[in-house]
Design a protein around this motif. Sequence first.
Motif, PDB file in Angstrom:
ATOM      1  N   ASN A 440       0.802  -1.218   0.000  1.00 55.48           N
ATOM      2  CA  ASN A 440       0.000   0.000   0.000  1.00 55.48           C
ATOM      3  C   ASN A 440       0.841   1.277   0.000  1.00 55.48           C
ATOM      4  O   ASN A 440       0.386   2.334   0.440  1.00 55.48           O
ATOM      5  N   GLY A 442       1.678   3.126  -2.419  1.00 54.69           N
ATOM      6  CA  GLY A 442       1.059   4.138  -3.289  1.00 54.69           C
ATOM      7  C   GLY A 442       0.014   4.941  -2.559  1.00 54.69           C
ATOM      8  O   GLY A 442      -0.082   6.176  -2.711  1.00 54.69           O
ATOM      9  N   ASN A 443      -0.802   4.290  -1.738  1.00 52.93           N
ATOM     10  CA  ASN A 443      -1.828   4.991  -0.969  1.00 52.93           C
ATOM     11  C   ASN A 443      -1.196   5.934   0.056  1.00 52.93           C
ATOM     12  O   ASN A 443      -1.671   7.055   0.279  1.00 52.93           O
ATOM     13  N   LEU A 445       1.730   7.384  -0.185  1.00 52.84           N
ATOM     14  CA  LEU A 445       2.285   8.524  -0.906  1.00 52.84           C
ATOM     15  C   LEU A 445       1.192   9.535  -1.264  1.00 52.84           C
ATOM     16  O   LEU A 445       1.397  10.767  -1.203  1.00 52.84           O
ATOM     17  N   ALA A 446       0.024   9.039  -1.659  1.00 50.26           N
ATOM     18  CA  ALA A 446      -1.092   9.935  -1.999  1.00 50.26           C
ATOM     19  C   ALA A 446      -1.531  10.733  -0.778  1.00 50.26           C
ATOM     20  O   ALA A 446      -1.854  11.932  -0.871  1.00 50.26           O
ATOM     21  N   GLU A 449       1.062  13.384  -0.115  1.00 51.44           N
ATOM     22  CA  GLU A 449       0.958  14.438  -1.121  1.00 51.44           C
ATOM     23  C   GLU A 449      -0.174  15.400  -0.789  1.00 51.44           C
ATOM     24  O   GLU A 449      -0.020  16.639  -0.830  1.00 51.44           O
ATOM     25  N   ARG A 462       4.001  17.382  -6.066  1.00 53.14           N
ATOM     26  CA  ARG A 462       3.739  15.946  -6.310  1.00 53.14           C
ATOM     27  C   ARG A 462       4.720  15.113  -5.494  1.00 53.14           C
ATOM     28  O   ARG A 462       5.900  15.461  -5.365  1.00 53.14           O
ATOM     29  N   GLU A 464       6.450  11.473  -5.602  1.00 56.49           N
ATOM     30  CA  GLU A 464       6.656  10.452  -6.627  1.00 56.49           C
ATOM     31  C   GLU A 464       7.745   9.471  -6.203  1.00 56.49           C
ATOM     32  O   GLU A 464       8.419   9.654  -5.169  1.00 56.49           O
ATOM     33  N   TYR A 465       7.897   8.442  -7.077  1.00 56.51           N
ATOM     34  CA  TYR A 465       8.937   7.421  -6.835  1.00 56.51           C
ATOM     35  C   TYR A 465       9.492   6.965  -8.173  1.00 56.51           C
ATOM     36  O   TYR A 465       8.739   6.798  -9.149  1.00 56.51           O
ATOM     37  N   ASN A 466      10.792   6.804  -8.248  1.00 51.88           N
ATOM     38  CA  ASN A 466      11.372   6.051  -9.360  1.00 51.88           C
ATOM     39  C   ASN A 466      12.561   5.252  -8.833  1.00 51.88           C
ATOM     40  O   ASN A 466      13.062   5.501  -7.726  1.00 51.88           O
ATOM     41  N   TYR A 471      12.008   7.777  -3.314  1.00 52.27           N
ATOM     42  CA  TYR A 471      10.865   8.643  -3.025  1.00 52.27           C
ATOM     43  C   TYR A 471      11.344  10.104  -2.999  1.00 52.27           C
ATOM     44  O   TYR A 471      12.432  10.394  -2.498  1.00 52.27           O
TER      45      TYR A 471
END
Length: 868
Positions: A440, A442-443, A445-446, A449, A462, A464-466, A471
Amino acid sequence: MRQFIEIRTEVAKQHPNILLLYRMGDFYETFFEDAVEINRLLGITLTSRGKDKPDAIPMAGVPFMTLDSYLARLVKLGKSVGIVEQIGDPAAVKGTMPRKLVRIVTPGTITEDELLPAKADAALIAVCPPSGKKSPQWSVVSLVLSSGAFKGFCCTEDELPGEIARISPQEILIPDSCRETAKSFSGAAQLTPLPDWHFDPKHGTDELLHHFNMENLDAWAVSEKPGVLAAAGAILGYVEQTQVDAVPHIRPLVFEESSRFVGLDPSSRRNLELTEPLRSENGPTLFSTIDHCHTSMGSRMLRSWITQPLRDPTVPRARHEAVREMIENESLRDALSEPLKNLPDLERVASRIALGSVRPRELSGLRDALPALQRLSEAAALSRVPLISDTAAILKPDPALTDLLGRALLELPAVTLRDGRVIADSFSDELKELRELRDNAGNVLAQIEAREKERTGIPTLRVEYNRVSGYYIEVSRAQADKVPDDYRRRQTLKNTERFITPELKSLEDKALAAKDRALALERSLYQGLIESCSAYVDALTRASEAAATLDALLSFAKHAADMEWTCPELSDAPGLMIEGARHPVVEKALEHYVANDCSLEPGRRLLVITGPNMGGKSTYMRSVALIVILALAGSWVPAKHARIGSIDRILTRIGASDDLARGLSTFMVEMVEAAAILHQATDRSLVLMDEIGRGTSTFDGLSLAGAIARELADRIRCYTLFATHYFELTMLAQTCAEVANVHVKAVQSGGKVVFLHEVTEGPASQSYGIAVAQLAGVPQHVIREAKAMLRELEKRAEENGPEPDLFSSPAASLPEPEIELEEERESPEVEKALSIRDDLLAIDPDTLTPREALASLYELIQKAKKKD
């Protein structure tokens, strides 16, 4: 390669002939001569390391996901295989990956379901020869790793092949000095010679005391049996070597008297087709016919009962009563059957828990089966028969185990632990948190944000992650002056700035490591779960045995009810009397079976059975033996009534075959089996002899058959069914008080024979051999010539007078007994007419020239005019 050679060299010191499967990532590789051999055995592609170099190393490998299927094939071919695994976490290792030998798989030490036959045990036995005149018996110890059954017994050398056939082992451990002797009793099992010092009584005593943590062995009644101690030590040492670090579940050693079981030598087991068909690989056997078990462990129990019938009638009688109640009480039968349908193979699951090799789906299957085990216990408690009701307490599962498995496992765990998704979230808060981070992120991070946009007032912010930067918080350059003081610059791009905060850094560290940490924690929790379950192994093993017993009894009851079998009487009176005997396998294949009676008792110990080939003599004889085996195994029997007295062994000499590998002709095999019967039979044995003496000249064969029959009837006084085509043997009834004649009826009409399959008193009138040959498709001209020769021989016999009685002195020669013919012999006129008809049918008029047709007509007229 250096590591491989070091491990291979160390393993070869004790196991020089094994194949080594060496784990390298997603494959198990073999090298050098192992690669060449596995290529030859399984057809796996042979490649090489450094194939462009002159010293290229042969290599062949199998995917680790399909290892079990390849192991099954190798073990079936009689190969032993060493498994070398990677140790530790590959990501954390620098340099050569640590590896070690974790297990050696041999035919007698397999425990995986994929490698084991579902309805038979894979037994390992150790055989110790006599140590001298004071200990003249052989000692045998057997171990079934998949169940933990550990048994020992002593027997004579004559009894040894039969006792080993009873166990039917996959592998036999023997002292190196007995290598040649062992070939005579090993059968199809793999022979594994060990140095003689492995078979040492003192070493065996120490091994037993150490393994079972005991002070002495007095409770096991083996302290004064050095051979059993020696064999037990050899087998325990071998298991320790092959299982390496795993400690198998082995039950306490049980010493059995070999005289407890009805003796059945290998040829008798083969001839009676108890578990293996004589010809077709998938043909019916006694076991396959009566096996209606719901579970594999029930089938194995049923198999052991029919292959090990008991001399003492106490246990079979108890089984008879249990079968009776199941037949008469349909509601009890249904109440027991329903939960059995939902049980996994508890016996093997318990064994794999002890070994630490149990899989997640097996544990979840055990969890789901515990309620069914509880229902089975409740149903068994309703029975009035002790053999059934006594299992209720044994079957009742421990609530603590039910609770543990219910809390620990997901509803449907993954097939293997390497995939994760095995342990329930609620079982560990730490695991739950790691999984939430893993799944989870992604949740989270939202959420961060949204919160940071509100805090900073930057609407374009924003989170984000790559994979490169990890992060980060991204803000346009125009808004960069609005970021709070706790933001730390991570990266500057053309139009944007990327920042990191302590909160985001902490999340990054946790999330990126969450997958690996979750899997490592799950492995640790699963290992702890297995260790906790190991405390219940003994209880599960006892419960599996009780469930298997009920399943086997239900199978007996179902077949008895469906086929209208009856409860036999196990009597103390000598002999046996069976009314309406039927063959349990043959009757399933026939719409109408002709049942027959059999009476063998003092004053009538040997029945000389005459009659035509294909008339049913062998089926009749086998039906009697199988009824005895079923009765003493605890089953009802295919007969109207059966009274079975004390039987110590069943010996058979049926069928004709050679043993070219041992240099034995058909007749030599026949005589070897006959000799074994004469040496082993007692006055309580049941003997089946079929067509003895036919492999040599008529007079030789007749003389041997007569002498053997007289020995069995007069001196050994065993109960014998003696089928023969030597009509002279029917005269034995005139000179031997224990001999009676019976025959299989047949009638002949119009040149054809009709088999009635009915056994009646008295000798047969003729053999119908020529009629049977005609049914088999022997050419007509050969049949006619055979009939002509028969008439000539009969004519000579009439001219020379009756042959003297072979079984009495010339002075006391008895006249031939009067025989009531079952049918009229065909007249010479009828024979002539049939011969002319055959000649006519052989003519093809479309292919004859006029001259040939005229010549044929003259020949037929001449034949018709000729006087007999």
